[in-house]
Design an enzyme around this catalytic site. Sequence first.
Site, PDB file in Angstrom:
ATOM      1  N   LYS A 123       0.820  -1.210   0.000  1.00 55.72           N
ATOM      2  CA  LYS A 123       0.000   0.000   0.000  1.00 55.72           C
ATOM      3  C   LYS A 123       0.858   1.266   0.000  1.00 55.72           C
ATOM      4  O   LYS A 123       0.422   2.319  -0.460  1.00 55.72           O
ATOM      5  CB  LYS A 123      -0.929   0.042   1.228  1.00 55.72           C
ATOM      6  CG  LYS A 123      -1.841  -1.151   1.416  1.00 55.72           C
ATOM      7  CD  LYS A 123      -2.955  -1.176   0.412  1.00 55.72           C
ATOM      8  CE  LYS A 123      -4.113  -2.104   0.799  1.00 55.72           C
ATOM      9  NZ  LYS A 123      -3.751  -3.468   1.139  1.00 55.72           N
TER      10      LYS A 123
HETATM   11  C1  LIG Z   1      -4.492  -4.588   0.821  1.00 55.25           C
HETATM   12  C2  LIG Z   1      -3.768  -5.868   0.872  1.00 55.25           C
HETATM   13  C3  LIG Z   1      -4.129  -6.949   0.049  1.00 55.25           C
HETATM   14  C4  LIG Z   1      -5.320  -6.896  -0.883  1.00 55.25           C
HETATM   15  O1  LIG Z   1      -5.138  -5.961  -1.938  1.00 55.25           O
HETATM   16  P1  LIG Z   1      -6.391  -5.425  -2.772  1.00 55.25           P
HETATM   17  O2  LIG Z   1      -5.851  -4.339  -3.622  1.00 55.25           O
HETATM   18  O3  LIG Z   1      -7.389  -4.928  -1.773  1.00 55.25           O
HETATM   19  O4  LIG Z   1      -6.922  -6.578  -3.555  1.00 55.25           O
HETATM   20  C5  LIG Z   1      -3.367  -8.103   0.106  1.00 55.25           C
HETATM   21  N1  LIG Z   1      -2.317  -8.213   0.952  1.00 55.25           N
HETATM   22  C6  LIG Z   1      -1.937  -7.201   1.761  1.00 55.25           C
HETATM   23  C7  LIG Z   1      -0.786  -7.388   2.666  1.00 55.25           C
HETATM   24  C8  LIG Z   1      -2.645  -5.995   1.747  1.00 55.25           C
HETATM   25  O5  LIG Z   1      -2.279  -4.994   2.555  1.00 55.25           O
END
Ligand SMILES: *Cc1c(COP(=O)(O)O)cnc(C)c1O
Length: 481
Positions: free
Chosen positions: A110
């Site tokens: 993120k």
């Molecule tokens: C947010 C997240 C996901 C999922 O990603 P999306 O874009 O919501 O599909 C998977 N793994 C981790 C560690 C995340 O922080």
Amino acid sequence: MKYISTRGQTEPVSFSQAVAHGLAPDGGLFLPEWLPDLSDCLAEWEGLSYVDLSLAFFRHFADDFEDETLRACIERAYEGFDHEKVAPLRKLEDTVFALELYYGPTLAFKDFAMQLLGEFYAEQIRRTGESITVLGATSGDTGAAAVHALNRREGVRVFILYPDGRVSPLQERQMTCAGGENVHALAIDGSFDDAQRALKALFQDDGFRDKHRLSAVNSINICRILAQCVYYFYAYFQLPEDRRKNVEFVVPTGNFGNVLAGWMARRMGLPAASFKVATNHNDILFRFFRTGEYQVGEVKPSHAPSMDIQIASNFERFLYYSTGEDPARVRAIMKQIRDEGRYEMEEFDPGCFRASRTTNEEIEQVMMSVYARFHYTVDPHTACGFMDIIRNPQFNIVDMNLKPEDLATKEGLEKLTSPPPDAVTSIVIATAHPAKFPEIVKRTIGRDVTAPALDALGEKEPRKETLPAEEAAIREFIDRH
Ligand SMILES: *Cc1c(COP(=O)(O)O)cnc(C)c1O
């Protein structure tokens, strides 16, 4: 480049406006008016640094930013990453790679989008002189990344809603220990979907939205999707030439933001053959890509909490493209999903999507197996991506043209031991650092994993508010602060 809404009832806006608003006023999600064909750029992009590649990519989308401003934003966004390559591709076996997206300040992918979004907000505030209120719902990592990117930034007030007791203790500390007066972590008595529903309602209230100049940091913000497209290209360029024919990206999926970014990159010319949507036991997207039926279920907490989602916001963007860019159809389908909790696509064709599902028990087994086979430690989200690789090891195909005398030559032996060029190359997206989930790592592979950024959190004082999952209560809190 202008940005349009998936629901077609918002006037097209500039990149800066799309970023500033997050959600479109008609309740839809912003998308570029058209997707450029970047396949001619590939030769030129080969070998660029992460920052240069991001800049080359964003020039096509952020055309209301001066080149120098854009470069400065991108440089600042990625300077704090703890790896010289920013997003290194690690080879585990001839046909198995991991794209490690966890060298940002909160150790999950993120950070890639959120750090950049933070810089874009700062630029926006410099230009307009107006403050903004950032509102986001999180299943854990988005909130941590947003808090880190926006902590103590002038002109930004941040409210992050998260399901109380359903994020990991470390994720909670990352959100509540930032220390900035401008940051409010709100623990909601409900699931992630409840928090997201309340948030969407607030965004659809024009008066409230305009009064506070609300912006959404969830993956509904188009800037996040675009920022994530970049590392798919970057991963491709890190592959050896002879492994680029049949590439599958395996993406641990919750809100469908990350895998959507890869799929959009493919529509722009990324030479990827397929995408695997890897879910945990909250498997709405697994079921959809197997059957074409989208049936909303109950969210059950799992070992991979950032994927504990049953209403995947970005699915709406996928619908927009798969209905042939028909906003009226998108409105009707979204209404049906809201009213009936289900939708079935006619004459469903999964196209380049595959899907897998991993239960809690399997997550632990996969973590052990990945360690045993590759000597590699994965977090529980990334483990979901390794499910099929562990279950169906790819065997090298026997070459029927081999002759006994080949065994005497080096080339002949290489033929025998290396996979054929058209064998699938899997790139698993490693979405979080294993140190974010130390208990399950210790339990499964018996190792202690740490990261300095997390150790430092232990000394800080947490600050959180607990609220019911009701729009009115959240609205009141924001008004008051
Ligand atoms: C947010 C997240 C996901 C999922 O990603 P999306 O874009 O919501 O599909 C998977 N793994 C981790 C560690 C995340 O922080």
